[in-house]
Design a protein around this motif. Structure first.
Motif, PDB file in Angstrom:
ATOM      1  N   LEU A   4       0.828  -1.205   0.000  1.00 35.03           N
ATOM      2  CA  LEU A   4       0.000   0.000   0.000  1.00 35.03           C
ATOM      3  C   LEU A   4       0.865   1.258   0.000  1.00 35.03           C
ATOM      4  O   LEU A   4       1.927   1.299   0.613  1.00 35.03           O
ATOM      5  CB  LEU A   4      -0.888   0.044   1.250  1.00 35.03           C
ATOM      6  N   LYS A   5       0.360   2.290  -0.663  1.00 35.25           N
ATOM      7  CA  LYS A   5       0.894   3.640  -0.520  1.00 35.25           C
ATOM      8  C   LYS A   5      -0.158   4.454   0.209  1.00 35.25           C
ATOM      9  O   LYS A   5      -1.298   4.583  -0.260  1.00 35.25           O
ATOM     10  CB  LYS A   5       1.226   4.263  -1.874  1.00 35.25           C
ATOM     11  N   ILE A   6       0.205   4.989   1.369  1.00 37.03           N
ATOM     12  CA  ILE A   6      -0.707   5.748   2.211  1.00 37.03           C
ATOM     13  C   ILE A   6      -0.187   7.181   2.302  1.00 37.03           C
ATOM     14  O   ILE A   6       0.996   7.395   2.589  1.00 37.03           O
ATOM     15  CB  ILE A   6      -0.807   5.139   3.625  1.00 37.03           C
ATOM     16  N   ALA A   7      -1.062   8.150   2.076  1.00 36.10           N
ATOM     17  CA  ALA A   7      -0.631   9.551   2.040  1.00 36.10           C
ATOM     18  C   ALA A   7      -1.541  10.434   2.877  1.00 36.10           C
ATOM     19  O   ALA A   7      -2.702  10.101   3.131  1.00 36.10           O
ATOM     20  CB  ALA A   7      -0.616  10.055   0.596  1.00 36.10           C
ATOM     21  N   THR A   8      -0.989  11.556   3.301  1.00 35.26           N
ATOM     22  CA  THR A   8      -1.779  12.604   3.949  1.00 35.26           C
ATOM     23  C   THR A   8      -1.505  13.916   3.230  1.00 35.26           C
ATOM     24  O   THR A   8      -0.366  14.187   2.801  1.00 35.26           O
ATOM     25  CB  THR A   8      -1.451  12.708   5.447  1.00 35.26           C
ATOM     26  N   PHE A   9      -2.544  14.742   3.086  1.00 36.92           N
ATOM     27  CA  PHE A   9      -2.431  15.961   2.285  1.00 36.92           C
ATOM     28  C   PHE A   9      -3.415  17.007   2.802  1.00 36.92           C
ATOM     29  O   PHE A   9      -4.626  16.809   2.730  1.00 36.92           O
ATOM     30  CB  PHE A   9      -2.712  15.627   0.811  1.00 36.92           C
ATOM     31  N   ASN A  10      -2.886  18.103   3.325  1.00 33.52           N
ATOM     32  CA  ASN A  10      -3.718  19.250   3.670  1.00 33.52           C
ATOM     33  C   ASN A  10      -3.938  20.043   2.383  1.00 33.52           C
ATOM     34  O   ASN A  10      -3.022  20.694   1.885  1.00 33.52           O
ATOM     35  CB  ASN A  10      -3.025  20.110   4.740  1.00 33.52           C
ATOM     36  N   VAL A  11      -5.158  19.982   1.862  1.00 32.16           N
ATOM     37  CA  VAL A  11      -5.442  20.580   0.556  1.00 32.16           C
ATOM     38  C   VAL A  11      -5.712  22.074   0.646  1.00 32.16           C
ATOM     39  O   VAL A  11      -5.763  22.760  -0.377  1.00 32.16           O
ATOM     40  CB  VAL A  11      -6.629  19.884  -0.141  1.00 32.16           C
ATOM     41  N   ASP A 142      -3.949  -5.172  17.775  1.00 32.58           N
ATOM     42  CA  ASP A 142      -3.234  -6.132  16.936  1.00 32.58           C
ATOM     43  C   ASP A 142      -3.462  -5.851  15.458  1.00 32.58           C
ATOM     44  O   ASP A 142      -2.801  -6.447  14.600  1.00 32.58           O
ATOM     45  CB  ASP A 142      -3.702  -7.560  17.254  1.00 32.58           C
ATOM     46  N   HIS A 143      -4.380  -4.951  15.161  1.00 31.21           N
ATOM     47  CA  HIS A 143      -4.703  -4.590  13.789  1.00 31.21           C
ATOM     48  C   HIS A 143      -3.790  -3.445  13.341  1.00 31.21           C
ATOM     49  O   HIS A 143      -3.467  -2.566  14.144  1.00 31.21           O
ATOM     50  CB  HIS A 143      -6.172  -4.156  13.709  1.00 31.21           C
ATOM     51  N   PRO A 144      -3.348  -3.396  12.090  1.00 31.39           N
ATOM     52  CA  PRO A 144      -2.526  -2.281  11.614  1.00 31.39           C
ATOM     53  C   PRO A 144      -3.285  -0.957  11.693  1.00 31.39           C
ATOM     54  O   PRO A 144      -4.426  -0.855  11.247  1.00 31.39           O
ATOM     55  CB  PRO A 144      -2.234  -2.650  10.153  1.00 31.39           C
ATOM     56  N   VAL A 145      -2.627   0.049  12.265  1.00 33.15           N
ATOM     57  CA  VAL A 145      -3.247   1.365  12.433  1.00 33.15           C
ATOM     58  C   VAL A 145      -2.262   2.449  11.998  1.00 33.15           C
ATOM     59  O   VAL A 145      -1.074   2.393  12.316  1.00 33.15           O
ATOM     60  CB  VAL A 145      -3.650   1.623  13.901  1.00 33.15           C
ATOM     61  N   VAL A 146      -2.786   3.460  11.290  1.00 37.10           N
ATOM     62  CA  VAL A 146      -2.014   4.662  10.975  1.00 37.10           C
ATOM     63  C   VAL A 146      -2.818   5.876  11.407  1.00 37.10           C
ATOM     64  O   VAL A 146      -4.026   5.949  11.174  1.00 37.10           O
ATOM     65  CB  VAL A 146      -1.663   4.745   9.468  1.00 37.10           C
ATOM     66  N   LEU A 147      -2.157   6.814  12.083  1.00 35.32           N
ATOM     67  CA  LEU A 147      -2.732   8.112  12.423  1.00 35.32           C
ATOM     68  C   LEU A 147      -2.039   9.141  11.533  1.00 35.32           C
ATOM     69  O   LEU A 147      -0.856   9.449  11.740  1.00 35.32           O
ATOM     70  CB  LEU A 147      -2.500   8.451  13.894  1.00 35.32           C
ATOM     71  N   ALA A 148      -2.766   9.653  10.553  1.00 39.08           N
ATOM     72  CA  ALA A 148      -2.152  10.500   9.534  1.00 39.08           C
ATOM     73  C   ALA A 148      -2.866  11.841   9.459  1.00 39.08           C
ATOM     74  O   ALA A 148      -4.089  11.907   9.543  1.00 39.08           O
ATOM     75  CB  ALA A 148      -2.221   9.802   8.172  1.00 39.08           C
ATOM     76  N   GLY A 149      -2.069  12.887   9.295  1.00 35.79           N
ATOM     77  CA  GLY A 149      -2.708  14.180   9.141  1.00 35.79           C
ATOM     78  C   GLY A 149      -1.782  15.346   9.380  1.00 35.79           C
ATOM     79  O   GLY A 149      -0.564  15.212   9.504  1.00 35.79           O
ATOM     80  N   ASP A 150      -2.411  16.509   9.457  1.00 32.65           N
ATOM     81  CA  ASP A 150      -1.724  17.752   9.776  1.00 32.65           C
ATOM     82  C   ASP A 150      -1.799  17.924  11.291  1.00 32.65           C
ATOM     83  O   ASP A 150      -2.841  18.267  11.836  1.00 32.65           O
ATOM     84  CB  ASP A 150      -2.402  18.917   9.051  1.00 32.65           C
TER      85      ASP A 150
END
Length: 265
Positions: A4-11, A142-150
């Motif tokens: 996966l490619k995971i991204a964060t973007f403040n537009v 146990d589950h994969p987690v991402v916290l993404a943002g500004d």
């Protein structure tokens, strides 16, 4: 794990910068995208335009301010939470959580906090405490987690071109940095810094004093991975070319690459 490619973007306004967002999605084709600062009510979110380029979406809008969204390439995110716990009267749209491609994704837009001191900075710190409390339950999953943002936090002086120019800003205050450090101490991995511990990496260049042209940036957009996801991290970066486009946001997309196997230590 699925690659996966995971991204964060403040537009910085999804209506104003919709063309830039679409161009980036078509060129880079990230699998999961967290968007911040939509500055649009729910009814004005461009769901059809995003669907036309292959993205399902969830969004939590707010007219003129704030707003977050989660996009999934060739899929539809499954919402698990809208807003952080701890404030039943929350008026600001700053957090959205969903299951996407086998990963639990928390998309956040932490309050800026300026001017400080004052009520806006107090709100920033209070919101941060709520995030820390909620993140504690996610980190141990146990589950994969991402916290993404500004996150609106410059973690260290290494993450800014010149601390002296921003000493009074809420993004650099000791309280802001201490809260971010406490969040990491739960066991989260700051993906960019983990892979590039010595490099100066920026994700934001404001519109003033030719900061983009002079490479005078800040790193305030972060992707934090819990222990179940961090071992699969293979790459990370910033699509800085997006910041150089006409009518660009003052942020650039920040991304990570997740591999199918755990990386060797």
């Amino acid at each position: 794990m699925k690659k996966l490619k995971i991204a964060t973007f403040n537009v910085n306004g999804i209506r104003a910068h919709q063309a830039n967002l679409i161009a980036w999605l078509e060129r880079d084709q990230p699998d999961i995208v967290c968007l911040q600062e939509l500055k649009a009510a729910d009814k004005d979110f461009p769901a059809s335009a995003l669907e036309a380029v292959g993205y399902g979406a969830l969004w939590h809008g707010q007219s003129s301010w704030n707003g977050v969204a989660i996009l999934a390439r060739d899929a539809q995110p499954l919402e698990s939470r809208r807003g952080l716990p701890g404030d039943p009267d929350e008026q600001q749209s700053r957090y959205l959580e969903a299951a996407v491609h086998g990963v639990l994704v928390g998309c956040l837009y932490l309050p800026n906090g300026n001017p400080q001191p004052g009520p806006k900075f107090d709100y920033k710190l209070a919101w941060f405490e709520r995030l820390i409390e909620h993140a504690r339950t996610l980190q141990s999953s146990d589950h994969p987690v991402v916290l993404a943002g500004d996150y609106n936090v410059v973690p260290t002086d290494q993450d800014i071109y010149s601390p002296k120019s921003w000493l009074k800003d809420a993004l650099l205050q000791p309280e802001s940095r201490e809260a971010y450090a406490r969040l990491l101490e739960q066991g989260w991995t700051d993906a960019l810094r983990a892979l590039y511990p010595e490099e100066r990496i920026y994700t934001f260049w404001d519109y003033f004093r030719q900061h983009w042209q002079k490479s005078s940036g800040l790193r305030i957009d972060h992707l934090l991975l819990n222990p179940a996801l961090a071992p699969y991290l293979t790459d990370a970066g910033v699509d800085a070319w997006v910041r150089n486009e006409a009518h660009a946001s003052d942020h650039a997309p920040t991304w990570i690459q997740i591999g199918t196997r755990k990386r060797k230590r």
